[in-house]
Design a protein around this motif. Structure first.
Motif, PDB file in Angstrom:
ATOM      1  N   GLU A 103     -65.190-108.616 -44.186  1.00  0.00           N
ATOM      2  CA  GLU A 103     -66.619-108.482 -44.482  1.00  0.00           C
ATOM      3  C   GLU A 103     -66.999-109.188 -45.773  1.00  0.00           C
ATOM      4  N   SER A 104     -66.010-109.448 -46.630  1.00  0.00           N
ATOM      5  CA  SER A 104     -66.247-110.164 -47.882  1.00  0.00           C
ATOM      6  C   SER A 104     -66.086-111.670 -47.715  1.00  0.00           C
ATOM      7  N   GLY A 105     -65.881-112.111 -46.487  1.00  0.00           N
ATOM      8  CA  GLY A 105     -65.799-113.534 -46.203  1.00  0.00           C
ATOM      9  C   GLY A 105     -64.403-114.109 -46.255  1.00  0.00           C
ATOM     10  N   LEU A 106     -63.387-113.266 -46.291  1.00  0.00           N
ATOM     11  CA  LEU A 106     -62.018-113.747 -46.400  1.00  0.00           C
ATOM     12  C   LEU A 106     -61.287-113.700 -45.074  1.00  0.00           C
ATOM     13  N   ASP A 107     -60.432-114.700 -44.841  1.00  0.00           N
ATOM     14  CA  ASP A 107     -59.412-114.577 -43.812  1.00  0.00           C
ATOM     15  C   ASP A 107     -58.310-113.671 -44.350  1.00  0.00           C
ATOM     16  N   VAL A 108     -57.445-113.206 -43.455  1.00  0.00           N
ATOM     17  CA  VAL A 108     -56.369-112.306 -43.859  1.00  0.00           C
ATOM     18  C   VAL A 108     -55.056-112.756 -43.232  1.00  0.00           C
TER      19      VAL A 108
END
Length: 641
Positions: A103-108
């Protein structure tokens, strides 16, 4: 892929029925949904951060110019007991942590192990899972893969729906971890890979190993992306990859921009400019990078691991790791140096950092508060129900993962001087004879023993053994704790032992009820009561200040909860709780002086601080407005030879 000039995982590794992974590569270039891509990642571990601070730390990662969050999964964090199903709620809500990142715009990137190293207790394994002496750890032995399969059956359904193919943030999953540093069982690596695929993992899979031929020989697979772990000399590793893994993009999945500390050793730091310059070399090669750590956090409770180099090297409670985002969330000089390099590599102009992230966080004003003596150490441990055996029992045989074991037996001593030796001790033992404290033995000194002088005859021998953290790296991984062989008087074994396992991870309210009765058994002395004046350092001797070992209690009154840094001047070695939460270990040998207390553990008004001291107590505790992790020490640079 070795022996191929180019490779595309979308076509080669997945049958048509599987969704195409978000990431693919060809001709040493990485792509995301077919577009050129570079991973600029940072490692943050949910199990080392209070969950109320997860979002704050993720926001700081984003502000550094990161596009991907990397996390291990620690099995023993979720399932410390075999007969209790894994827990994925509250602090252990892995799905929530991954979702917040997305939701913060990061891939994981998820690294499920099962082995994670990470300076975490037992490399992430619950001790019950790997305590079978017949089991060949980290191998294709069915005893090992069978227990891991049961864990994966619980874990991977948490990760699978969070993959990019389902609209989630997970774009890559790691196979095992730095296996080339441990073994060469390629059948096991292929089993691990298949276990992930069979449980629905369709995003790109990868292995991670040191940046030389040696590590690739043991840890890589010909049909799986190989990534590197190192903190310097990235150009040399890239050359190895060009030769050994043609077609694969270079990804430094662990760039060690800082390092961790052991008790009794130097505090490690690495200059931000130097670290960023090394990172830039990898970026200039069009490589991808992941900072290990971007934010280290804390080894709360008894979760610190240990290394072994001739003797045990227990890791400190802080996992600050001199990371760009400090243990308490502060933005360091290294943060700004890395941010500049990452924005440049992404072709982005530097943007303002949100004011609330740059503003120093609130801290409790420095103060001192009194600690008063409670139950004595041996009154506490000797009140626990004993388990009898002929030879001493290990922690594992007693079903104890972490904490202490109190051993007691009767032995006939010779007249005059004798030596008490412990065979195969892990890790640290306090010794009493007939109620008189004799000294400390460690895994390095146990067979030399401690000399005692007696009048001869039957005597009570008491030994309190501390597990200082299970080994997380190297050939001694999986080693047991406690007295693994026996105890000698000179060359003669002592038989018929009573053991009292002390599980310090039980609720504090339960622990404080133990040993409080007025009629508690024999009044044995605490370690400081022998009258010795020796310094309580790593030689194992004990100090004397009259306060003794045992519980100490204090009340901290504050107007508003905020971060703080706790120290215990005058205390020797032990553990501390804050409002019933087991904060972590302390030890006067350093380098760590203060323990980070995150604001969510505190409340306005009265806060209860409880200390269990193993050696010698003090009179008060101190709160500081700045952390003290030790003097600025050596820079760790790995040997790639």
């Amino acid at each position: 892929m070795a022996g191929s000039s180019e490779a595309t995982l979308v076509e080669e590794n997945f049958p048509p029925a599987r969704p195409a992974p978000a990431l693919s590569y060809s001709a040493r270039l990485l792509f995301k949904y077919g577009q050129p891509h570079r991973i600029i990642a940072g490692a943050i571990h949910y199990f080392r951060i209070h969950p109320e601070q997860w979002q704050d730390r993720i926001d700081r990662l984003v502000a550094m110019g990161i596009n991907t969050l990397d996390t291990y999964v620690a099995w023993n964090f979720h399932q410390p007991y075999e007969d209790v199903a894994p827990d994925f709620t509250g602090w252990k809500d892995l799905a929530k942590f991954i979702t917040l990142a997305g939701e913060s715009g990061l891939d994981v990137i998820v690294r499920p192990g099962p082995y994670i190293c990470a300076e975490w207790d037992n490399g992430g394994f619950p001790s019950w899972a790997v305590s079978d002496p017949e089991m060949v750890l980290r191998s294709s032995d069915p005893l090992f893969t069978g227990v891991v399969e049961k864990w994966f059956d619980q874990l991977l359904p948490i990760i699978e729906p969070l993959q990019a193919c389902h609209g989630g943030p997970v774009v890559a999953v790691q196979i095992e971890n730095e296996y080339g540093s441990y073994g060469d069982d390629k059948e096991y690596l292929r089993w691990n890979r298949k276990a992930l695929l069979d449980r629905g993992i369709t995003e790109i899979l990868f292995t991670a190993d040191g940046g030389t031929d040696y590590y690739l020989d043991g840890g890589s697979l010909p049909d799986t992306w190989a990534t590197a772990t190192l903190g310097s000399r990235g150009e040399e590793a890239d050359a190895v990859w060009q030769r050994r893994r043609p077609g694969e993009p270079f990804f430094n999945v662990e760039f060690w921009n800082g390092w961790f500390d052991h008790w009794g050793e130097d505090h490690h730091t690495r200059g931000g400019v130097d670290a960023a310059a090394e990172a830039k070399k990898i970026l200039d090669l069009d490589g991808s990078i992941c900072l290990y750590m971007a934010h280290g956090g804390t080894n709360f409770g008894l979760t610190s691991g240990a290394n072994h180099d001739g003797a045990i090297q227990p890791t400190v409670t802080s996992y600050d790791s001199d990371a760009p985002i400090a243990e308490d969330g502060r933005l360091t000089e290294k943060f700004y140096a890395m941010r500049e390099a990452f924005f440049a590599a992404s072709g982005r102009e530097l943007t303002p950092i949100p004011v609330h992230l740059e503003r120093p966080g609130a801290v409790i004003p420095a103060c001192t508060f009194e600690l008063t003596r409670g139950t004595a150490l041996l009154d506490f441990v000797r009140a626990i129900k004993p388990v009898h055996s002929i030879k001493p029992m290990s922690f594992e045989k007693l079903g104890l993962d972490r904490g202490l074991v109190h051993y007691s037996a009767k032995a006939v001593l010779p007249v005059g001087e004798a030596t008490i030796k412990i065979c195969d001790l892990h890790d640290r033992a306090y010794v009493w004879v007939d109620g008189k404290y004799q000294g400390v033995l460690t895994d390095a000194t146990c067979e030399e023993g401690v000399k005692v002088t007696t009048a001869g005859g039957l005597a009570a021998v008491e030994i309190l053994v501390e597990n200082q953290g299970r080994i997380n790296y190297g050939p001694f991984f999986g080693q047991g704790k406690g007295i693994l062989d026996g105890v000698l008087i000179n060359q003669r074994y002592i038989f018929q032992w009573d053991q009292r396992p002390v599980n310090l991870e039980k609720p504090l309210s339960e622990l404080l009820q133990v040993g409080t009765a007025e009629d508690s058994s024999d009044n044995l002395e605490s370690p400081n009561s022998s009258g010795t004046k020796e310094n309580p350092a790593t030689d194992g001797s004990a100090a004397t200040d009259g306060a003794g070992a045992g519980y100490f209690h204090g009340e901290l009154r504050i107007e508003k909860a905020a971060d703080t840094y706790l120290s215990l001047p005058g205390f020797g070695k032990g553990v501390v709780w804050v409002n019933g939460f087991l904060l972590g270990r302390f030890w006067e040998v350093g380098p760590q002086v203060t323990l980070y207390v995150p604001a969510p553990l505190l409340k306005a008004g009265a806060n209860k601080i409880t200390v269990l001291e193993f050696e010698h107590g003090g009179t008060h505790a101190e709160l500081h407005e700045e952390p003290n992790l030790g003097l600025i020490g050596v820079t760790y640079v790995e040997d790639l030879g």
